[in-house]
Write a protein that holds these residues in place. Structure first.
Motif, PDB file in Angstrom:
ATOM      1  N   LYS A  92       0.839  -1.199   0.000  1.00 20.64           N
ATOM      2  CA  LYS A  92       0.000   0.000   0.000  1.00 20.64           C
ATOM      3  C   LYS A  92       0.881   1.259   0.000  1.00 20.64           C
ATOM      4  CE  LYS A  92      -3.289   2.408   3.000  1.00 20.64           C
ATOM      5  NZ  LYS A  92      -4.016   2.323   4.274  1.00 20.64           N
ATOM      6  N   LEU A  93       1.938   1.242   0.798  1.00 18.13           N
ATOM      7  CA  LEU A  93       2.867   2.373   0.848  1.00 18.13           C
ATOM      8  C   LEU A  93       3.511   2.593  -0.515  1.00 18.13           C
ATOM      9  CD1 LEU A  93       4.538   4.525   2.361  1.00 18.13           C
ATOM     10  CD2 LEU A  93       6.103   2.686   3.039  1.00 18.13           C
ATOM     11  N   PHE A  94       3.992   1.528  -1.126  1.00 20.84           N
ATOM     12  CA  PHE A  94       4.626   1.618  -2.437  1.00 20.84           C
ATOM     13  C   PHE A  94       3.656   2.209  -3.463  1.00 20.84           C
ATOM     14  CE2 PHE A  94       6.046  -0.015  -6.529  1.00 20.84           C
ATOM     15  CZ  PHE A  94       7.416   0.148  -6.470  1.00 20.84           C
ATOM     16  N   ASP A  95       2.441   1.690  -3.503  1.00 20.52           N
ATOM     17  CA  ASP A  95       1.437   2.177  -4.454  1.00 20.52           C
ATOM     18  C   ASP A  95       1.098   3.642  -4.210  1.00 20.52           C
ATOM     19  OD1 ASP A  95       1.396  -0.338  -5.621  1.00 20.52           O
ATOM     20  OD2 ASP A  95      -0.477  -0.957  -4.629  1.00 20.52           O
ATOM     21  N   LEU A  96       1.008   4.041  -2.948  1.00 23.57           N
ATOM     22  CA  LEU A  96       0.734   5.438  -2.618  1.00 23.57           C
ATOM     23  C   LEU A  96       1.856   6.345  -3.104  1.00 23.57           C
ATOM     24  CD1 LEU A  96      -0.888   7.677  -1.079  1.00 23.57           C
ATOM     25  CD2 LEU A  96       0.591   7.162   0.860  1.00 23.57           C
ATOM     26  N   ILE A  97       3.089   5.925  -2.892  1.00 24.22           N
ATOM     27  CA  ILE A  97       4.233   6.744  -3.336  1.00 24.22           C
ATOM     28  C   ILE A  97       4.230   6.859  -4.859  1.00 24.22           C
ATOM     29  CG2 ILE A  97       6.745   6.894  -3.422  1.00 24.22           C
ATOM     30  CD1 ILE A  97       6.747   5.477  -0.642  1.00 24.22           C
ATOM     31  N   CYS A  98       3.938   5.770  -5.556  1.00 18.54           N
ATOM     32  CA  CYS A  98       3.835   5.822  -7.024  1.00 18.54           C
ATOM     33  C   CYS A  98       2.787   6.842  -7.459  1.00 18.54           C
ATOM     34  CB  CYS A  98       3.482   4.448  -7.589  1.00 18.54           C
ATOM     35  SG  CYS A  98       4.821   3.249  -7.560  1.00 18.54           S
ATOM     36  N   GLU A  99       1.651   6.826  -6.791  1.00 25.74           N
ATOM     37  CA  GLU A  99       0.571   7.779  -7.094  1.00 25.74           C
ATOM     38  C   GLU A  99       1.030   9.215  -6.834  1.00 25.74           C
ATOM     39  OE1 GLU A  99      -3.525   9.093  -4.945  1.00 25.74           O
ATOM     40  OE2 GLU A  99      -3.240   6.940  -5.200  1.00 25.74           O
ATOM     41  N   MET A 100       1.704   9.443  -5.716  1.00 23.50           N
ATOM     42  CA  MET A 100       2.181  10.787  -5.384  1.00 23.50           C
ATOM     43  C   MET A 100       3.210  11.285  -6.405  1.00 23.50           C
ATOM     44  SD  MET A 100       2.468  10.584  -1.228  1.00 23.50           S
ATOM     45  CE  MET A 100       2.822  12.346  -0.997  1.00 23.50           C
ATOM     46  N   MET A 101       4.063  10.392  -6.888  1.00 22.86           N
ATOM     47  CA  MET A 101       5.034  10.777  -7.918  1.00 22.86           C
ATOM     48  C   MET A 101       4.308  11.117  -9.216  1.00 22.86           C
ATOM     49  SD  MET A 101       8.290   8.197  -7.158  1.00 22.86           S
ATOM     50  CE  MET A 101       7.643   6.988  -8.243  1.00 22.86           C
ATOM     51  N   LYS A 102       3.370  10.267  -9.593  1.00 30.76           N
ATOM     52  CA  LYS A 102       2.618  10.472 -10.835  1.00 30.76           C
ATOM     53  C   LYS A 102       1.864  11.806 -10.804  1.00 30.76           C
ATOM     54  CE  LYS A 102      -1.065   8.450 -13.610  1.00 30.76           C
ATOM     55  NZ  LYS A 102      -2.089   7.404 -13.690  1.00 30.76           N
ATOM     56  N   ASN A 103       1.317  12.154  -9.637  1.00 28.28           N
ATOM     57  CA  ASN A 103       0.552  13.393  -9.493  1.00 28.28           C
ATOM     58  C   ASN A 103       1.426  14.621  -9.275  1.00 28.28           C
ATOM     59  OD1 ASN A 103      -1.795  11.905  -9.751  1.00 28.28           O
ATOM     60  ND2 ASN A 103      -2.142  11.750  -7.549  1.00 28.28           N
ATOM     61  N   GLY A 104       2.743  14.426  -9.197  1.00 26.29           N
ATOM     62  CA  GLY A 104       3.658  15.550  -9.005  1.00 26.29           C
ATOM     63  C   GLY A 104       3.709  16.077  -7.580  1.00 26.29           C
ATOM     64  N   GLU A 105       3.193  15.302  -6.625  1.00 20.36           N
ATOM     65  CA  GLU A 105       3.220  15.737  -5.222  1.00 20.36           C
ATOM     66  C   GLU A 105       4.616  15.638  -4.623  1.00 20.36           C
ATOM     67  OE1 GLU A 105      -0.160  14.123  -2.840  1.00 20.36           O
ATOM     68  OE2 GLU A 105      -0.670  13.198  -4.770  1.00 20.36           O
ATOM     69  N   TRP A 128      25.698  14.309  -4.937  1.00 16.21           N
ATOM     70  CA  TRP A 128      26.749  13.304  -5.019  1.00 16.21           C
ATOM     71  C   TRP A 128      26.502  12.225  -6.056  1.00 16.21           C
ATOM     72  CZ3 TRP A 128      24.703  14.966  -0.287  1.00 16.21           C
ATOM     73  CH2 TRP A 128      25.542  15.820   0.441  1.00 16.21           C
ATOM     74  N   ASN A 129      25.271  12.042  -6.494  1.00 19.91           N
ATOM     75  CA  ASN A 129      24.950  10.990  -7.456  1.00 19.91           C
ATOM     76  C   ASN A 129      24.292  11.569  -8.695  1.00 19.91           C
ATOM     77  OD1 ASN A 129      25.944   8.576  -6.450  1.00 19.91           O
ATOM     78  ND2 ASN A 129      24.170   8.206  -5.160  1.00 19.91           N
ATOM     79  N   SER A 130      24.277  10.780  -9.753  1.00 16.97           N
ATOM     80  CA  SER A 130      23.665  11.228 -10.997  1.00 16.97           C
ATOM     81  C   SER A 130      22.164  11.445 -10.795  1.00 16.97           C
ATOM     82  CB  SER A 130      23.897  10.191 -12.098  1.00 16.97           C
ATOM     83  OG  SER A 130      23.322   8.955 -11.739  1.00 16.97           O
ATOM     84  N   PHE A 131      21.639  12.414 -11.495  1.00 16.12           N
ATOM     85  CA  PHE A 131      20.237  12.782 -11.375  1.00 16.12           C
ATOM     86  C   PHE A 131      19.368  11.719 -12.039  1.00 16.12           C
ATOM     87  CE2 PHE A 131      16.358  14.958 -12.551  1.00 16.12           C
ATOM     88  CZ  PHE A 131      16.078  15.698 -11.426  1.00 16.12           C
ATOM     89  N   LYS A 132      18.340  11.291 -11.329  1.00 20.38           N
ATOM     90  CA  LYS A 132      17.319  10.397 -11.861  1.00 20.38           C
ATOM     91  C   LYS A 132      15.976  10.979 -11.458  1.00 20.38           C
ATOM     92  CE  LYS A 132      20.091   6.240 -11.400  1.00 20.38           C
ATOM     93  NZ  LYS A 132      20.253   4.957 -10.735  1.00 20.38           N
ATOM     94  N   THR A 133      14.962  10.719 -12.249  1.00 21.09           N
ATOM     95  CA  THR A 133      13.634  11.213 -11.906  1.00 21.09           C
ATOM     96  C   THR A 133      12.669  10.046 -11.768  1.00 21.09           C
ATOM     97  OG1 THR A 133      14.038  13.245 -13.141  1.00 21.09           O
ATOM     98  CG2 THR A 133      11.765  12.757 -12.596  1.00 21.09           C
ATOM     99  N   ASN A 134      12.244   9.830 -10.517  1.00 18.81           N
ATOM    100  CA  ASN A 134      11.180   8.880 -10.225  1.00 18.81           C
ATOM    101  C   ASN A 134      11.402   7.494 -10.821  1.00 18.81           C
ATOM    102  OD1 ASN A 134       9.932  10.899  -8.757  1.00 18.81           O
ATOM    103  ND2 ASN A 134       8.543  11.471 -10.391  1.00 18.81           N
TER     104      ASN A 134
END
Length: 140
Positions: A92-105, A128-134
């Motif tokens: 549930k936590l994983f799915d919520l975080i995916c939703e928050m990323m998708k919605n730009g929160e 310190w690390n290469s940039f990644k997005t979601n």
């Protein structure tokens, strides 16, 4: 030290493995402590949406601790920019975080389901690390 309404600095640096082996897991650099504080703000947004506690099982790791747990040599944990977390329902936590990323929160560097949701790895971008997005991964 309280970083947000639900997260403390101590939660990010506490480590049972470090305690067991007598490893100093306190970051010495101010910029790493600042990254921990920034990361806590992201976790607080997730916690607020989830509506229940999120427990940090591994946050910041000193180089010695990271070597002891066989962590990646460029792990975001080394910079205070990652945490392995769990709650009452990690899927549930994983799915919520995916939703928050998708919605730009929120914007993350990586979201990783580790070992069929045994824990969730969350990291933010850092200098310190290469940039990644979601980036979303499922491991093991």
């Amino acid at each position: 030290m309280q970083l947000t309404s639900n997260f403390t600095y101590e939660e990010f640096v506490r480590s049972e493995i470090a305690d067991k082996y007598g490893i100093d897991n306190e970051p010495k650099r101010g910029d790493i402590r600042a990254t921990i504080a920034e990361f806590a703000q992201v976790l607080q947004k997730i916690r607020d949406r989830l509506g229940e506690p999120i427990h940090i099982s591994s946050g910041y790791r000193s180089t010695e601790l990271n070597d002891t747990v066989c962590g990646s040599v460029n792990s975001d944990h080394l910079f205070g920019a990652a945490a392995d977390v769990r709650c009452s329902d990690n899927k549930k936590l994983f799915d919520l975080i995916c939703e928050m990323m998708k919605n730009g929160e929120i914007q993350l560097r990586q979201l990783i389901d580790e070992h069929d949701y045994r824990w969730i790895h969350i990291s933010i971008n850092n200098k310190w690390n290469s940039f990644k997005t979601n980036q979303i991964l499922h491991i093991g």
